[in-house]
Design an enzyme around this catalytic site. Structure first.
Site, mmCIF file in Angstrom:
data_model
loop_
_atom_site.group_PDB
_atom_site.id
_atom_site.type_symbol
_atom_site.label_atom_id
_atom_site.label_comp_id
_atom_site.label_asym_id
_atom_site.label_seq_id
_atom_site.Cartn_x
_atom_site.Cartn_y
_atom_site.Cartn_z
ATOM 1 N N SER A 163 0.927 -1.002 -0.361
ATOM 2 C CA SER A 163 0.145 0.052 0.144
ATOM 3 C C SER A 163 0.516 1.019 0.223
ATOM 4 O O SER A 163 2.495 1.603 -0.837
ATOM 5 C CB SER A 163 -1.038 0.147 0.954
ATOM 6 O OG SER A 163 -1.598 0.553 1.160
ATOM 7 N N ASP A 348 -8.138 -6.451 -5.690
ATOM 8 C CA ASP A 348 -7.995 -4.264 -4.687
ATOM 9 C C ASP A 348 -8.677 -4.067 -5.863
ATOM 10 O O ASP A 348 -8.039 -3.200 -7.085
ATOM 11 C CB ASP A 348 -6.564 -4.679 -4.377
ATOM 12 C CG ASP A 348 -6.113 -3.179 -3.622
ATOM 13 O OD1 ASP A 348 -6.951 -3.307 -3.406
ATOM 14 O OD2 ASP A 348 -5.350 -2.329 -4.009
ATOM 15 N N HIS A 405 -6.192 -6.334 -1.089
ATOM 16 C CA HIS A 405 -4.750 -5.331 -1.394
ATOM 17 C C HIS A 405 -3.722 -5.863 -0.123
ATOM 18 O O HIS A 405 -2.422 -5.987 -0.555
ATOM 19 C CB HIS A 405 -5.267 -4.640 0.071
ATOM 20 C CG HIS A 405 -5.045 -3.158 0.233
ATOM 21 N ND1 HIS A 405 -4.233 -2.613 -0.794
ATOM 22 C CD2 HIS A 405 -4.546 -2.483 1.248
ATOM 23 C CE1 HIS A 405 -3.945 -1.002 -0.695
ATOM 24 N NE2 HIS A 405 -3.629 -1.573 0.956
#
Length: 426
Positions: A163, A348, A405
């Site tokens: 991320s 994601d 994610h």
């Protein structure tokens, strides 16, 4: 004591290594030997690290590589989300995690930027204002860590993240490499590998509408509404109005939740109850666990309270949040021998795979043609297709199926393949 032959000398040397291992390590929380400490990286700014020595059956911890784990957010704690929700040896129920990374290698969880998790600042003015400052703080921490743990100076070092951590990690790797060239740090940095990274916010956000339409999560009306919002973000970035772009990004996230009726943005295929509330790395259960259990076990009750997500870290970075970092990746590939890897869970939304592929396709580096010419191969493990990989020019891309994610949580089998590709666990 006299040693009579080479076998006795060897056995004694192994014994000494084991003694050194035990002397260097201590009991923390959970299985295995651990070490943790604060480093004042700037006056009034303190980063925290938590080292988990590998639990692999080795005569010396230093037979295995050292992997640094950086969390996203920015402002989500590596010591909480990373260690207990994703890849540490146990979860917050106290149950062993079969896919934990510590069983294969030494793992260093760092709460970064300052103000995240156990890390803290003495005044508001010490929060990091940009990605460069985050990277320099991390280099200062590693300089201190490697001086106090000199055995790791000779151990292969790898930086992994996800991320927004995927935006921090490349610049950290570059600054660590430069510090090593200047003779300020002694380490064996081999790779930086980032998962579902927020490296190019514009590419990521522009991919939302077509991705959601193709996935069947929005219809054409939803696509048009979302396209208008993302186009406005693009316009603001092009105009250099980055502060308004940050606000527009927040509005886009809210619009996605409204149009999709709260689809789980971290994995579009995960069942998510209408009454469930999820914030990345920031759950009351995790916070209670860290404060009431881990803090006491590490004897940190006299320190600043552990924080799952510190919004002041996010707001302190301001416009830097939506700035791209593609140029940093290019510099790593052109100016260093460090391997660069990107892995992306295809389910994601937050850092959608199409956006990642777009900026990679546009990125230019000296050996790009070898990557372009490479064949994308299937990742097939025990007969099952887990994803695809493409490698060339010191750069690797992994598309991971059945994951969003956090690939290490959703598809640990594929994650294990990626870990082995870069570290070989040795």
């Amino acid at each position: 004591m006299q040693l009579k032959n080479i076998k006795e000398i060897t056995a004694y040397a192994v014994f000494l290594l084991q003694v050194i291992n035990w002397a260097a390590a201590g009991r923390g929380f959970g299985p295995g030997e651990q070490d943790w400490n604060y480093v004042e990286v700037r006056k009034g700014a303190h980063l925290f690290y938590w080292l988990h020595y590998t639990t692999a059956k080795v005569s010396s911890f230093y037979e295995r590589p050292l992997v640094i784990w950086l969390q996203g957010g920015p402002g989500v704690a590596s010591t909480g989300c990373g260690c207990f929700e994703q890849l540490g040896p146990i979860d917050i129920e106290g149950q062993p995690r079969a896919s934990n990374w510590v069983q294969h290698m030494n793992v260093l969880f760092i709460d970064s930027p300052v103000g995240t998790g156990f890390s803290y600042v003495e005044s508001f003015g010490e929060y990091a204002l940009n990605n460069k400052q985050i990277a320099l703080d991390l280099v200062t921490l590693m300089s201190d860590f490697l001086r106090s743990h000199p055995e790791f100076q000779r151990v292969p070092l790898h930086i992994f993240s996800e991320s927004y951590g995927g935006k921090m990690a490349p610049e950290f790797a570059l600054e660590l490499h430069l510090a090593q060239q200047r003779g300020e740090v002694q380490c064996q940095l081999k790779s930086v590998v980032v998962g579902n990274p927020f490296i190019s916010p514009l590419d990521t956000i522009l991919s939302y509408a077509p991705y959601l339409l193709q996935m069947g999560i929005v219809d054409h009306d939803g696509y048009k509404n979302l396209s208008r919002a993302t186009f406005e973000f693009s316009r603001l970035v092009s105009a250099g109005d980055m502060r308004q772009a940050v606000d527009q990004d927040e509005q886009i996230q809210e619009l996605i939740m409204e149009i999709t009726e709260n689809v789980f943005v971290y994995n579009t295929q995960r069942r998510f109850h209408v009454d469930d509330v999820y914030h990345y790395g920031d759950s009351p259960k995790l916070s209670d666990f860290m404060v009431n259990n881990v803090t006491k076990a590490l004897n940190l009750t006299h320190m600043s309270k552990w924080t799952a997500f510190n919004s002041l870290v996010f707001f302190g970075l301001g416009i830097d949040v939506v700035k791209p970092a593609i140029d940093i990746v290019t510099r790593l590939l052109d100016e260093t021998p460090i391997r660069v890897g990107i892995f992306s869970g295809v389910l994601d939304i937050i850092c959608a795979t199409p956006g990642t592929v777009n900026w990679i396709d546009r990125m230019s580096w000296r050996s790009k043609q070898s990557y372009v010419d490479a064949t994308r191969r299937p990742i097939r493990i025990d007969g099952f297709l887990e994803g695809y990989e493409k490698q060339g020019g010191n750069f690797s891309m992994f598309w991971v199926l059945r994951s969003g994610h956090s690939v290490q949580v959703d598809n640990p089998v594929a994650m294990s393949h990626i870990l082995r590709e870069f570290t070989n666990y040795g």
